[in-house]
Motif scaffolding. Structure first.
Motif, PDB file in Angstrom:
ATOM      1  N   ARG A 167       0.832  -1.209   0.000  1.00 19.48           N
ATOM      2  CA  ARG A 167       0.000   0.000   0.000  1.00 19.48           C
ATOM      3  C   ARG A 167       0.866   1.258   0.000  1.00 19.48           C
ATOM      4  NH1 ARG A 167      -1.962   3.449   3.999  1.00 19.48           N
ATOM      5  NH2 ARG A 167      -3.922   4.507   3.418  1.00 19.48           N
ATOM      6  N   GLY A 168       1.944   1.227   0.770  1.00 14.42           N
ATOM      7  CA  GLY A 168       2.835   2.387   0.792  1.00 14.42           C
ATOM      8  C   GLY A 168       3.481   2.636  -0.559  1.00 14.42           C
ATOM      9  N   SER A 173       3.349   5.926  -5.315  1.00 12.41           N
ATOM     10  CA  SER A 173       3.608   5.943  -6.761  1.00 12.41           C
ATOM     11  C   SER A 173       2.573   6.771  -7.511  1.00 12.41           C
ATOM     12  CB  SER A 173       3.628   4.510  -7.305  1.00 12.41           C
ATOM     13  OG  SER A 173       4.646   3.752  -6.696  1.00 12.41           O
ATOM     14  N   THR A 174       1.310   6.647  -7.127  1.00  9.66           N
ATOM     15  CA  THR A 174       0.237   7.441  -7.745  1.00  9.66           C
ATOM     16  C   THR A 174      -0.563   8.074  -6.622  1.00  9.66           C
ATOM     17  OG1 THR A 174       0.096   5.934  -9.637  1.00  9.66           O
ATOM     18  CG2 THR A 174      -1.765   7.410  -9.260  1.00  9.66           C
ATOM     19  N   GLY A 192      -5.478  12.740  14.184  1.00  9.38           N
ATOM     20  CA  GLY A 192      -4.843  14.057  14.118  1.00  9.38           C
ATOM     21  C   GLY A 192      -4.956  14.731  12.772  1.00  9.38           C
ATOM     22  N   ASN A 193      -5.828  14.226  11.881  1.00  9.96           N
ATOM     23  CA  ASN A 193      -5.990  14.844  10.554  1.00  9.96           C
ATOM     24  C   ASN A 193      -4.662  14.926   9.800  1.00  9.96           C
ATOM     25  OD1 ASN A 193      -8.680  15.296   9.982  1.00  9.96           O
ATOM     26  ND2 ASN A 193      -8.765  17.202  11.163  1.00  9.96           N
ATOM     27  N   VAL A 194      -3.819  13.906   9.975  1.00  7.27           N
ATOM     28  CA  VAL A 194      -2.543  13.890   9.259  1.00  7.27           C
ATOM     29  C   VAL A 194      -2.780  13.357   7.848  1.00  7.27           C
ATOM     30  CG1 VAL A 194      -1.227  13.592  11.375  1.00  7.27           C
ATOM     31  CG2 VAL A 194      -2.003  11.572  10.125  1.00  7.27           C
ATOM     32  N   SER A 195      -1.757  13.515   7.003  1.00  5.63           N
ATOM     33  CA  SER A 195      -1.872  13.053   5.626  1.00  5.63           C
ATOM     34  C   SER A 195      -1.884  11.527   5.584  1.00  5.63           C
ATOM     35  CB  SER A 195      -0.713  13.600   4.799  1.00  5.63           C
ATOM     36  OG  SER A 195       0.521  13.154   5.341  1.00  5.63           O
ATOM     37  N   PHE A 196      -2.427  10.991   4.500  1.00  8.06           N
ATOM     38  CA  PHE A 196      -2.506   9.539   4.340  1.00  8.06           C
ATOM     39  C   PHE A 196      -2.608   9.206   2.866  1.00  8.06           C
ATOM     40  CE2 PHE A 196      -6.702  11.269   4.888  1.00  8.06           C
ATOM     41  CZ  PHE A 196      -7.485  10.650   3.922  1.00  8.06           C
ATOM     42  N   PHE A 197      -2.255   7.959   2.517  1.00  4.14           N
ATOM     43  CA  PHE A 197      -2.394   7.485   1.143  1.00  4.14           C
ATOM     44  C   PHE A 197      -3.841   7.056   0.909  1.00  4.14           C
ATOM     45  CE2 PHE A 197       2.244   6.196   1.617  1.00  4.14           C
ATOM     46  CZ  PHE A 197       2.707   7.277   0.886  1.00  4.14           C
TER      47      PHE A 197
END
Length: 283
Positions: A167-168, A173-174, A192-197
């Motif tokens: 997944r990472g 990659s996209t 914490g509303n952090v970024s994610f894929f």
């Protein structure tokens, strides 16, 4: 020369004569016809390709009407797939493509539009559901680690490690754009509303991995509970625009895929240990 010597001399001459007339077991007289046979054998594959319709019937040309009916009767699922293939080919060749300046089209977003409006109008409800989602993710993690650290069964843990690594890689990659109307929450996972894929959903894949392990251990009621919570979680993610539909669908497939790969990994390790033990015993 005595009679015995005469018989030996005659036998030797006959042997030499046969050797001269024989090359690799083929007599000189038959060598020409043998070479012709070789030529024919060399030509056979080429002739066979050109004479498929003469010497061997093409498979579907031998079908009867009953055979065609039996295909539909005994193989309905592939037939449905064949019809859907034709349908979506027609759809694909006739629809208008989404322009670069427009947001992606997502059928799941359209279907959950009422839920999105409700959650946007009630932030407290959105926060409560986000907190429940985080609890569910914690349940998945606890079960997967429990199966390894307490019960000594590492398959689910190996599967989760495979899954999150893949997944990472794919998520980096996209990197898909965050959907319009995303309803985040500080208590949603990742907290914490952090970024994610976005691609693909680790929420869904992790739940599938845990559910499959439960079914292997005959914990069917717990597996059904996880599957139900997973469906509700997927609907909430669509409603909050936290994932695209494709993220969730691929998450289900990823859970099955990496569970299978982890099983193959375990079986391979067992075979290697068994082979090494056998080798040591023989030594």
């Amino acid at each position: 020369m005595d009679a015995e010597g005469s018989r030996f001399h005659s036998y030797t001459n006959l042997r030499k004569s046969r050797d001269r007339k024989s090359i690799n077991g083929v007599t000189v007289g038959n060598l020409h016809s043998h070479n012709k046979g070789d030529t024919k054998m060399m030509k056979k594959p080429f002739k066979a390709a050109a004479m498929v319709g003469q010497n061997r019937k093409v498979f579907f040309l031998s079908w009867s009407m009953e055979d065609a009916v039996n295909v539909v009767r005994y193989h309905p699922i592939p037939c449905i797939f064949a019809v859907s293939l034709l349908f979506f080919m027609g759809v694909e060749y006739t629809l208008f493509m989404i322009p670069p300046s427009s947001p992606p089209f997502d059928l799941g977003f359209l279907l959950t539009r009422p839920l999105h409006r409700v959650l946007a109008a009630r932030p407290a409800l959105n926060t409560a559901l986000a907190a429940l989602n985080t609890v569910f993710v914690g349940m998945q993690t606890m079960y997967i680690l429990w199966s390894w650290l307490v019960e000594g069964r590492p398959r689910a843990t190996i599967s989760a490690l495979f899954m999150f690594t893949c997944r990472g890689i794919l998520g980096y990659s996209t990197q898909l754009p965050l959907p319009e109307g995303f309803l985040g929450s500080g208590v949603d996972f990742p907290v914490g509303n952090v970024s994610f894929f976005l691609f693909f959903s680790g929420h869904v894949a992790g739940s599938v991995i845990a559910s499959l392990d439960m079914r292997r251990m005959q914990r069917r009621e717990l597996a059904c509970l996880f599957d139900t919570l997973n469906v509700l979680q997927a609907v909430r993610l669509l409603g909050t625009r936290g994932h695209y539909t494709i993220d969730l669908v691929v998450g289900v497939g990823a859970g099955w895929l990496f569970d299978s790969l982890a099983g193959n990994y375990e079986e391979d390790k067992k075979r290697r240990r068994a082979a090494a033990t056998t080798h040591q015993i023989l030594l």
